[in-house]
Design an enzyme around this catalytic site. Structure first.
Site, PDB file in Angstrom:
ATOM      1  N   PRO A 455      37.624  38.442 -29.536  1.00 62.22           N
ATOM      2  CA  PRO A 455      36.345  38.096 -30.182  1.00 62.22           C
ATOM      3  C   PRO A 455      36.181  36.576 -30.174  1.00 62.22           C
ATOM      4  O   PRO A 455      36.734  35.882 -31.010  1.00 62.22           O
ATOM      5  CB  PRO A 455      36.507  38.656 -31.600  1.00 62.22           C
ATOM      6  CG  PRO A 455      37.984  38.703 -31.824  1.00 62.22           C
ATOM      7  CD  PRO A 455      38.628  38.917 -30.497  1.00 62.22           C
ATOM      8  N   ASP A 631      39.471  32.036 -30.574  1.00 61.32           N
ATOM      9  CA  ASP A 631      39.683  33.436 -30.950  1.00 61.32           C
ATOM     10  C   ASP A 631      39.420  33.550 -32.449  1.00 61.32           C
ATOM     11  O   ASP A 631      40.181  33.012 -33.262  1.00 61.32           O
ATOM     12  CB  ASP A 631      41.128  33.833 -30.603  1.00 61.32           C
ATOM     13  CG  ASP A 631      41.398  35.322 -30.819  1.00 61.32           C
ATOM     14  OD1 ASP A 631      40.652  35.947 -31.597  1.00 61.32           O
ATOM     15  OD2 ASP A 631      42.361  35.843 -30.229  1.00 61.32           O
ATOM     16  N   HIS A 632      38.346  34.266 -32.787  1.00 62.28           N
ATOM     17  CA  HIS A 632      37.913  34.309 -34.190  1.00 62.28           C
ATOM     18  C   HIS A 632      38.901  35.073 -35.074  1.00 62.28           C
ATOM     19  O   HIS A 632      38.818  35.011 -36.300  1.00 62.28           O
ATOM     20  CB  HIS A 632      36.528  34.950 -34.286  1.00 62.28           C
ATOM     21  CG  HIS A 632      35.715  34.443 -35.441  1.00 62.28           C
ATOM     22  ND1 HIS A 632      36.275  33.782 -36.510  1.00 62.28           N
ATOM     23  CD2 HIS A 632      34.368  34.492 -35.698  1.00 62.28           C
ATOM     24  CE1 HIS A 632      35.336  33.467 -37.376  1.00 62.28           C
ATOM     25  NE2 HIS A 632      34.157  33.883 -36.909  1.00 62.28           N
ATOM     26  N   ARG A 633      39.826  35.825 -34.489  1.00 61.14           N
ATOM     27  CA  ARG A 633      40.829  36.520 -35.289  1.00 61.14           C
ATOM     28  C   ARG A 633      41.819  35.538 -35.896  1.00 61.14           C
ATOM     29  O   ARG A 633      42.446  35.817 -36.928  1.00 61.14           O
ATOM     30  CB  ARG A 633      41.582  37.542 -34.430  1.00 61.14           C
ATOM     31  CG  ARG A 633      40.715  38.669 -33.903  1.00 61.14           C
ATOM     32  CD  ARG A 633      41.478  39.528 -32.915  1.00 61.14           C
ATOM     33  NE  ARG A 633      41.910  38.772 -31.743  1.00 61.14           N
ATOM     34  CZ  ARG A 633      42.615  39.285 -30.725  1.00 61.14           C
ATOM     35  NH1 ARG A 633      42.978  40.569 -30.769  1.00 61.14           N
ATOM     36  NH2 ARG A 633      42.956  38.532 -29.701  1.00 61.14           N
ATOM     37  N   ILE A 635      41.162  31.751 -35.711  1.00 60.33           N
ATOM     38  CA  ILE A 635      40.476  30.524 -36.123  1.00 60.33           C
ATOM     39  C   ILE A 635      39.173  30.862 -36.838  1.00 60.33           C
ATOM     40  O   ILE A 635      38.344  31.629 -36.336  1.00 60.33           O
ATOM     41  CB  ILE A 635      40.147  29.632 -34.899  1.00 60.33           C
ATOM     42  CG1 ILE A 635      41.402  29.397 -34.050  1.00 60.33           C
ATOM     43  CG2 ILE A 635      39.519  28.321 -35.343  1.00 60.33           C
ATOM     44  CD1 ILE A 635      42.502  28.654 -34.748  1.00 60.33           C
TER      45      ILE A 635
END
Length: 659
Positions: A455, A631-633, A635
């Site tokens: 993501p 990577d939004h998981r 950061i």
């Protein structure tokens, strides 16, 4: 005896040079003939000591595996002819044992008792150059090897040569290590051979000891050889499939079936893919140890095969008749295999795939492993120097295939496509022409496709580099006189490295359990470089510990190595953050793809002069667009905004790094 073309890793090769002449006295492992393919040169060594009796090929001839090259009169043959035909066992034993002591590599003697062992030293043969580098150790201590198995890969600046084992046995010690420089005569390793039925089975005292293959072409006066010689029972175990366990989905043979070498025995499946496990010998299936639905893992016995050697000649047969017999057998094999319910894995390849495999840079040992595991070489990503396929690449490919997201084993491309349908037929709209992508582009597809599971978000910002560019302009001429190209990228790499120390999550990795983050102890920065073949990403080591001048020098070296295709596997491994720059190509911003297993990548677009409000009026400022994908998981958005904001301040006043 005849010396034949070994497995040289290609379908055919050309006799480039004949290194001996009729009447020459040669020692074991002396080079006889130089063979060349479009990938490498290989010198064929002698497996015994003796005299060159005849040369069966000419310079320029094309040969394939098994082609007879040289006929030798071995030393044991000459000794037998000179001495009386009848000797006592004690008299016969003495010269044999003394010969074993005199020569480090020799054929096993007929006097070796069933329980006796000996240690054979394997040395560097004449490889045609003064020195070479140990590029790869193909075996390790404790490995069981057969005669002519490749032991060590040697590389010079001109060619690669695999050193074969002169005997069967167990690796007792390895004297050299990867990277060592060796020359002819240097000890490489020691092989412990076990005396027994394989080493001492002569029918008559006056019969010279020769390998089984030689016996099929020699004229024997008094022999009662059976039509087929059994080589004993052998268990076929589950190879390294790259996963902890798999399920037996299908058993392809039955007890009593006769199988060929490399014929598939059963199919094992993980939850993602399936792999056929082949037999490594020809013979008869005596027992099957697994059942459909059973879970298995590496090392578990699948079946017992009673192996068989090649058909031996009957008594007093003439060489011409034997040759015709061998040809008849070899001609009959394709028909037999065609009738077999499960074809050899090589026969499953299309002509196009076989042609692609022939172009792949890989040695015989790697090709043998690929055949055993049913791997198409052209689909494997190479990590060796100059694009050479290594054994580790084969294992990694199998592991990826067993754990790939898309459940298909028939085509890697389908797995990478993540379920996309096949292309429609464009023939009604003018058609088209299929153009093969470069090798670099092909091997990048699986890695880039992993981004489908990340993501990803991109944070944009602008950095005022007016003063930084002015300072770079002052330093540039001085650096140029020293042969160093000082680019803005060197300053950016230094600033980012400094910032990653403060923000370690941007240089970390999402753990496999997806509940924790692996924080790295060092910073290794990937720098994307555009080459004629595509984009490659060499790694800048520890930029946080280096000066801007050191970084500039190393960036220049890495870029040049990338364009010259001289990057080693180590140059491409271990990065935990990447910078990719469009340089002066154009554009205002873009969304670079996060390169798994990294969690962030910084994209740099061309700097432009822009009017910036200073509170009273507009000033012309040189503004550098920054694009941080993450990577939004791992950061958060706020953390990404803070990261780019800090970076803009560092680039606006580089002196901040000193505080």
């Amino acid at each position: 005896m005849q010396v034949k073309t070994p497995d040289i890793g290609v379908d055919k090769a050309t006799v480039a040079e004949i290194l001996v002449k009729v009447g020459d006295q040669i020692s074991e492992n002396d080079s006889l003939i130089l063979l060349e393919s479009d990938k490498a040169s290989v010198e064929v060594p002698s497996t015994v000591s003796g005299v060159v009796k005849s040369i069966l090929v000419h310079q320029g001839d094309e040969v394939t595996e098994g082609t007879a090259l040289i006929e030798l009169e071995s030393g044991s043959d000459a000794q037998t002819e000179d001495k009386a035909p009848v000797k006592s066992e004690e008299e016969a034993a003495k010269p044999a044992s003394s010969e074993t002591e005199a020569k480090p590599v020799t054929q096993p003697s007929t006097s070796v008792s069933s329980g006796a062992t000996s240690v054979i030293e394997v040395q560097v043969p004449d490889i045609g150059v003064e020195k070479a580098t140990v590029a790869e150790l193909l075996v390790k201590v404790g490995d069981e090897i057969s005669e002519n198995d490749s032991l060590i890969l040697l590389e010079s600046d001109k060619a690669s040569v695999e050193v074969p084992s002169p005997v069967s046995g167990i690796i007792e010690s390895v004297v050299v290590k990867e990277g060592d420089i060796v020359k002819e005569g240097v000890l490489l390793l020691k092989v412990k051979t076990q005396g027994g039925s394989e080493q001492a089975t002569p029918a008559n005292e006056n019969t010279a000891v020769q390998p089984v293959e030689t016996a099929t072409t020699a004229v024997e006066d008094e022999t009662d050889t059976q039509e087929t010689v059994s080589s004993g029972e052998q268990e076929i175990s589950v190879p390294d499939l790259g996963v902890d366990k798999a399920t037996v989905s299908e058993i392809l043979v039955q007890v009593g079936d006769r199988v060929e070498a490399q014929q598939s025995l059963c199919v094992v499946e993980s939850d993602k893919a399936s792999v056929e496990v082949p037999s490594n010998i020809a013979g008869v299936v005596k027992a099957i140890h697994v059942s459909v639905g059973q879970e298995v893992k590496q090392g578990i016995a699948l079946a017992t095969i009673e192996g068989e050697a090649k058909a031996a000649p009957k008594a007093k047969s003439q060489p011409a008749a034997q040759t015709a017999s061998v040809k008849t057998q070899s001609a009959a094999k394709p028909a037999e295999q065609a009738k077999a319910p499960v074809a050899d894995s090589v026969n499953k390849l299309s002509q196009e795939q076989e042609a692609d495999n022939a172009k792949v840079y890989a040695g015989p040992a790697v090709r043998k492993l690929a055949r055993e595991l049913g791997v198409i070489l052209a689909q494997v990503k190479a990590s060796g120097e100059h694009g050479r396929l290594m054994k580790e690449d084969i294992y990694a490919h199998v592991k990826q295939r067993m754990t790939a997201p898309a459940p298909t084993a028939s085509a890697t491309v389908a797995a990478v496509a993540s379920g996309l349908p096949a292309l429609p037929d464009f023939s009604a709209f003018g058609g088209g022409e299929v153009k093969t992508m470069t090798r670099l582009q092909q091997v990048s597809v699986p890695q880039l496709s992993l981004n489908n599971f990340i993501p990803q978000v991109t944070q944009f910002d602008l950095a005022d580099i007016t003063e930084l560019e002015a300072w770079r302009g002052e330093l540039k001429d001085g650096f140029k006189k020293q042969g160093v190209s000082l680019t803005i990228l060197a300053f950016i790499a230094k600033a980012v490295a400094h910032l990653l120390k403060e923000e370690p999550y941007f240089a970390g990795h999402l753990a496999d359990d997806q509940k924790s983050v692996l924080l790295r102890n060092e910073i290794h920065m990937g720098i994307a470089v555009a080459t004629p073949d595509g984009l490659t990403v060499p790694v800048l080591r520890n930029p946080d510990q280096k000066s801007i001048k050191q970084i500039a020098i190393e960036l220049g070296e890495l870029s040049q190595k990338a364009r010259d295709k001289k990057l080693s596997p180590k140059d491409l491994q271990g990065a935990n953050f990447t910078i990719t720059s469009l340089g002066s190509i154009g554009g205002t911003a873009f969304t670079p793809l996060v390169n798994w297993p990294q969690v962030a990548i910084l994209g740099i677009s061309p700097a432009t002069m822009q009017p910036v409000w200073n509170g009273k009026d507009f000033d012309p400022r040189l503004m550098l667009p920054l694009s941080l994908s993450y990577d939004h998981r791992v950061i958060n958005g706020a953390d990404a905004a803070r990261f780019t904001n800090k970076l803009t301040k560092l680039l606006k006043d580089i002196r901040t790094l000193l505080i």
